[in-house]
Design an enzyme around this catalytic site. Structure first.
Site, PDB file in Angstrom:
ATOM      1  N   GLU A   1      52.832  45.101  31.059  1.00 16.71           N
ATOM      2  CA  GLU A   1      53.750  45.626  32.064  1.00 16.71           C
ATOM      3  C   GLU A   1      54.632  44.546  32.683  1.00 16.71           C
ATOM      4  O   GLU A   1      55.626  44.857  33.343  1.00 16.71           O
ATOM      5  CB  GLU A   1      52.955  46.319  33.179  1.00 16.71           C
TER       6      GLU A   1
ATOM      7  N   GLU B   1      32.329  41.536  21.647  1.00 11.90           N
ATOM      8  CA  GLU B   1      32.141  41.080  23.024  1.00 11.90           C
ATOM      9  C   GLU B   1      30.992  40.085  23.161  1.00 11.90           C
ATOM     10  O   GLU B   1      30.871  39.388  24.163  1.00 11.90           O
ATOM     11  CB  GLU B   1      31.911  42.264  23.959  1.00 11.90           C
TER      12      GLU B   1
END
EC number: 4.2.1.126
Length: 307
Positions: free
Chosen positions: A91, A122
Site C-alpha cells: 500500500e 515458518e
C-alpha cells in the site's frame, strides 16, 4: 519429550493460544449473538495497541531516521503475520509514492504463501536469512519481525540475521515476554488475550498487527515529509479515482480554483506536492522541483524558502 510435545507445551503457555471455556458453546447460539460476542472481542484491540504507543513511537523515530538516509523498511513474518506485512508494504507506493523497493514485505515461503500455506516455511530461521540476503540487507535498513506468538522461527531468524548486518530491528508480537521482542532492539508486545476461536490469530492478533503496521508506516511517512498536514500530497495518480483525488488534495491544500489547479498540475507533470508548492509558493514547475529536492521532499520546508 518429543518435538511435538515440546511445541505443544510452548503453545499451552501462550496467551494467544489460551482456551476460553465461556465461549465453548458459541456454535449453539443465534447468529446475532455470536456476531455481538465476536465484535465485543474485537473492540478490545485498540486499547491493547494504545498501551504500547510509546514503544511504537520510539520505533517510528528510529525507522524514520534510517529511511531518511536511504534505508528500507522490511517486514518479515509467516502466515497471517507475513500477509499483514506484505499488505502494508504494497500500500505504500500508491499512497506515498515510494519506490516499491523502499518498503518490502517478506512472507515465509514466498509469494505462494500469500494464498496457500507452505509446509515448514515458518519453522526455518535459515530461510529468513536467505530472503534478507537476497535483498542485500544493509546497516541503513530496518527489519520488523511480525509474529502473533512471538516464537515463530522465521520472524526471529529475520531479526537475528538483521542484527548481524547492523540493521535496525523491531519485534512485533501479541504475547508478553516473547522471544521475538527479546531478539529485537525495539520490542512491541500488544497483548490482545485469547482469541474468539482458540488459537486463530488471524482474529484479534491479526487486527492488532494491522493497526500497529498502519501506525508505523503512516507516521514514518509523515516524518519523512510524505504528507502535508493530513493530506496525501505524494499520492500517485494511477487511475481516474486517484486523478480526481489529486485535484481534490491540491484544492484542500491551497483553496485555489479549478483552472489554477489544472495549470499547476500540468506544470508539474501531475505531481501533487509540486503543484501545491507552485500555487502556494508562487513558483514555476522546475523551481518547485528544485526546492523539494533541496528539502528532501518536505513541502513545509520548501514553502519557507519561497518567502
Amino acid at each position: 519429550m518429543t518435538a511435538h510435545a515440546e511445541l505443544r507445551a510452548q503453545l499451552d503457555a501462550l496467551t494467544t493460544e489460551a482456551f476460553r471455556p465461556d465461549l465453548a458453546e458459541i456454535d449453539r447460539l443465534p447468529t446475532l449473538d455470536i456476531v455481538r460476542l465476536m465484535n465485543a472481542e474485537d473492540a478490545t484491540v485498540p486499547a491493547a495497541v494504545a498501551d504500547r504507543l510509546p514503544q511504537i513511537a520510539a520505533a517510528v523515530d528510529a525507522i524514520a531516521a534510517r529511511m531518511a538516509r536511504g534505508g528500507r523498511l522490511v517486514y518479515a513474518g509467516a502466515g497471517t503475520a507475513g500477509r499483514m506485512g506484505v499488505l502494508d508494504a504494497s500500500e505504500c507506493p500508491p499512497t506515498f509514492n515510494t519506490d516499491p523497493r523502499q518498503v518490502v514485505g517478506l512472507i515465509a515461503g514466498g509469494p505462494t504463501a500469500m494464498v496457500k500455506a507452505v509446509e515448514g516455511a515458518e519453522d526455518s530461521t535459515a530461510l529468513a536469512a536467505d530472503d534478507l540476503t537476497a535483498l542485500g540487507l544493509t546497516a541503513t535498513d530496518t527489519v520488523i519481525g511480525v509474529s502473533a506468538s512471538g516464537r515463530t522461527p522465521y520472524a526471529i531468524g529475520a531479526v537475528e540475521f538483521a542484527r548481524t548486518r547492523g540493521a535496525l530491528t523491531v519485534g512485533l508480537s501479541c504475547n508478553a515476554g516473547s522471544a521475538l521482542a527479546a531478539a529485537a532492539e525495539h520490542g512491541i508486545e500488544v497483548v490482545v488475550g485469547p482469541e474468539f476461536l482458540t488459537g486463530s490469530t488471524r482474529l484479534k492478533a491479526g487486527t492488532a498487527q494491522k493497526l500497529v503496521l498502519n501506525l508505523i508506516s503512516t507516521v514514518t511517512m509523515i516524518r519523512l515529509g510524505k504528507t502535508y498536514g493530513n493530506l496525501m500530497v505524494d499520492v500517485r495518480a494511477t487511475n481516474d479515482k486517484l486523478r480526481a483525488r489529486s485535484r481534490r488534495i491540491v484544492a484542500l491544500a491551497t483553496g485555489a480554483p479549478d483552472d489554477e489547479i489544472e495549470a499547476a498540475l500540468a506544470a508539474t507533470g501531475g505531481e501533487v506536492k509540486n503543484a501545491v508548492l507552485v500555487i502556494l509558493g508562487g513558483v514555476d514547475g522546475p523551481t518547485a522541483a528544485a526546492l523539494l529536492a533541496d528539502t528532501d521532499g518536505h513541502l513545509r520546508a520548501a514553502l519557507t524558502r519561497t518567502h
